[in-house]
Scaffold this motif. Structure first.
Motif, mmCIF file in Angstrom:
data_model
loop_
_atom_site.group_PDB
_atom_site.id
_atom_site.type_symbol
_atom_site.label_atom_id
_atom_site.label_comp_id
_atom_site.label_asym_id
_atom_site.label_seq_id
_atom_site.Cartn_x
_atom_site.Cartn_y
_atom_site.Cartn_z
ATOM 1 N N GLY A 57 0.807 -1.223 0.133
ATOM 2 C CA GLY A 57 -0.089 0.166 0.035
ATOM 3 C C GLY A 57 0.964 1.290 0.103
ATOM 4 O O GLY A 57 2.130 1.047 -0.102
ATOM 5 N N PRO A 58 0.182 2.356 0.193
ATOM 6 C CA PRO A 58 0.786 3.669 0.025
ATOM 7 C C PRO A 58 1.815 3.798 1.493
ATOM 8 O O PRO A 58 1.467 3.159 2.160
ATOM 9 N N GLU A 59 2.617 4.590 1.296
ATOM 10 C CA GLU A 59 3.576 5.005 2.443
ATOM 11 C C GLU A 59 2.418 5.571 3.454
ATOM 12 O O GLU A 59 1.416 6.075 3.394
ATOM 13 N N PRO A 60 2.605 5.539 4.978
ATOM 14 C CA PRO A 60 3.991 5.093 5.533
ATOM 15 C C PRO A 60 4.318 3.758 5.524
ATOM 16 O O PRO A 60 5.262 3.233 5.990
ATOM 17 N N GLY A 61 3.291 2.735 5.324
ATOM 18 C CA GLY A 61 3.244 1.435 5.484
ATOM 19 C C GLY A 61 3.284 1.075 6.756
ATOM 20 O O GLY A 61 3.279 1.695 7.798
ATOM 21 N N SER A 131 7.800 10.724 7.789
ATOM 22 C CA SER A 131 6.658 10.554 7.343
ATOM 23 C C SER A 131 5.639 11.596 8.181
ATOM 24 O O SER A 131 4.350 11.636 7.962
ATOM 25 N N GLY A 132 6.324 12.468 8.759
ATOM 26 C CA GLY A 132 5.484 13.444 9.394
ATOM 27 C C GLY A 132 4.966 13.274 10.828
ATOM 28 O O GLY A 132 3.978 14.053 11.352
ATOM 29 N N ALA A 133 5.383 12.324 11.520
ATOM 30 C CA ALA A 133 4.925 11.982 12.877
ATOM 31 C C ALA A 133 5.713 13.164 13.744
ATOM 32 O O ALA A 133 6.638 13.680 13.720
ATOM 33 N N ASP A 134 4.638 13.432 14.856
ATOM 34 C CA ASP A 134 5.191 14.269 15.949
ATOM 35 C C ASP A 134 5.566 13.809 17.117
ATOM 36 O O ASP A 134 6.371 14.264 17.977
ATOM 37 N N SER A 135 5.092 12.453 17.356
ATOM 38 C CA SER A 135 5.554 11.583 18.567
ATOM 39 C C SER A 135 5.358 10.215 18.385
ATOM 40 O O SER A 135 4.549 9.945 17.710
ATOM 41 N N LEU A 136 6.250 9.336 19.182
ATOM 42 C CA LEU A 136 5.955 8.090 19.183
ATOM 43 C C LEU A 136 5.745 7.547 20.447
ATOM 44 O O LEU A 136 6.359 8.193 21.365
ATOM 45 N N VAL A 137 4.992 6.369 20.612
ATOM 46 C CA VAL A 137 4.884 5.697 21.836
ATOM 47 C C VAL A 137 5.084 4.354 21.484
ATOM 48 O O VAL A 137 4.964 3.652 20.751
#
Length: 184
Positions: A57-61, A131-137
Motif C-alpha cells: 500500500g501507500p506510505e507510511p506502510g 513521514s510527518g509524525a510528531d511523537s512515538l509511543v
C-alpha cells in the motif's frame, strides 16, 4: 546495516522474517490492528495476506525492515496510531497520547544479539519523522523487573533499548511494563 520502510523492500523479504514459526508467523503484525474477535476470525494466511497488502500500500506502510548485506534480518512494526485501534484502546496507554506507535520487533533467532533491534528502533524513529509524525509511543518490557521474560514476551522490545534511543518513560502500568514516548 540498512533499515528501510517495508513498502520499499520485496514482499519476500518481509514474508521470510515472519516464516520462522512462533508468534510472528501467526500474528503477521496484525494483533493491534483489529479487535480480538476480528483477529481470531482470520486464519494465519489471511493475516499474512493483510500484511502483504499493507506492505504494497501507500506510505507510511506497516513497519521497517533491517537488511544486512541485502539479507533481511529484522522487522519493527511502526505506524500511525490510527492504524492500531486495539493499542489505542489499551488501558496501558490511558492518559498517554502520541500520533505514532512502535508495536513489535521480529528478529529471527539466528540474528539476535547482534544490534539489530537497536538499528530497527533508530530506523523506526527516522521513518516516523520522515513521514510527518510528531511523537512515538511504545510499551516495552522492563527486563530488570522481569528478568525471566521469554523471547515471545519481549516482542514489544526491552525498555533499555527505547531509553537508549531517547524515549522517556511516561507511565508504569505494571512493574514490568513501561510506557515510553519520544517527541520528534
Amino acid at each position: 546495516m540498512e533499515v528501510r520502510a517495508a513498502t520499499e523492500v520485496p514482499w519476500s523479504d518481509v514474508e521470510g522474517l515472519f516464516a520462522d514459526g512462533g508468534d510472528p508467523s501467526t500474528c503477521s503484525c496484525q494483533w493491534f490492528r483489529m479487535s480480538g474477535p476480528a483477529f481470531e476470525a482470520l486464519s494465519d494466511s489471511e493475516r499474512r495476506d493483510r500484511l502483504r497488502a499493507e506492505c504494497a500500500g501507500p506510505e507510511p506502510g506497516p513497519g521497517v525492515v533491517a537488511l544486512r548485506d541485502d539479507v533481511p534480518v529484522g522487522w519493527c512494526g511502526v505506524g500511525p496510531m490510527s492504524g492500531y485501534p486495539r493499542l489505542g484502546r489499551s488501558p496501558l496507554l490511558r492518559g498517554t497520547s502520541a500520533d505514532w506507535a512502535v508495536t513489535c520487533f521480529v528478529v529471527p533467532e539466528r540474528f539476535r544479539r547482534q544490534g539489530i533491534a537497536r538499528a530497527l528502533i533508530a530506523g523506526a524513529v527516522d521513518h516516523a519523522r520522515a513521514s510527518g509524525a510528531d511523537s512515538l509511543v511504545a510499551v516495552p518490557v522492563d527486563v530488570a523487573a522481569r528478568p525471566a521474560a521469554t523471547a515471545a514476551e519481549l516482542y514489544h522490545g526491552p525498555l533499555a533499548l527505547f531509553l537508549e534511543a531517547g524515549f522517556t518513560e511516561v507511565a508504569r502500568p505494571s512493574a514490568a511494563r513501561a510506557v515510553v514516548r519520544l517527541d520528534l
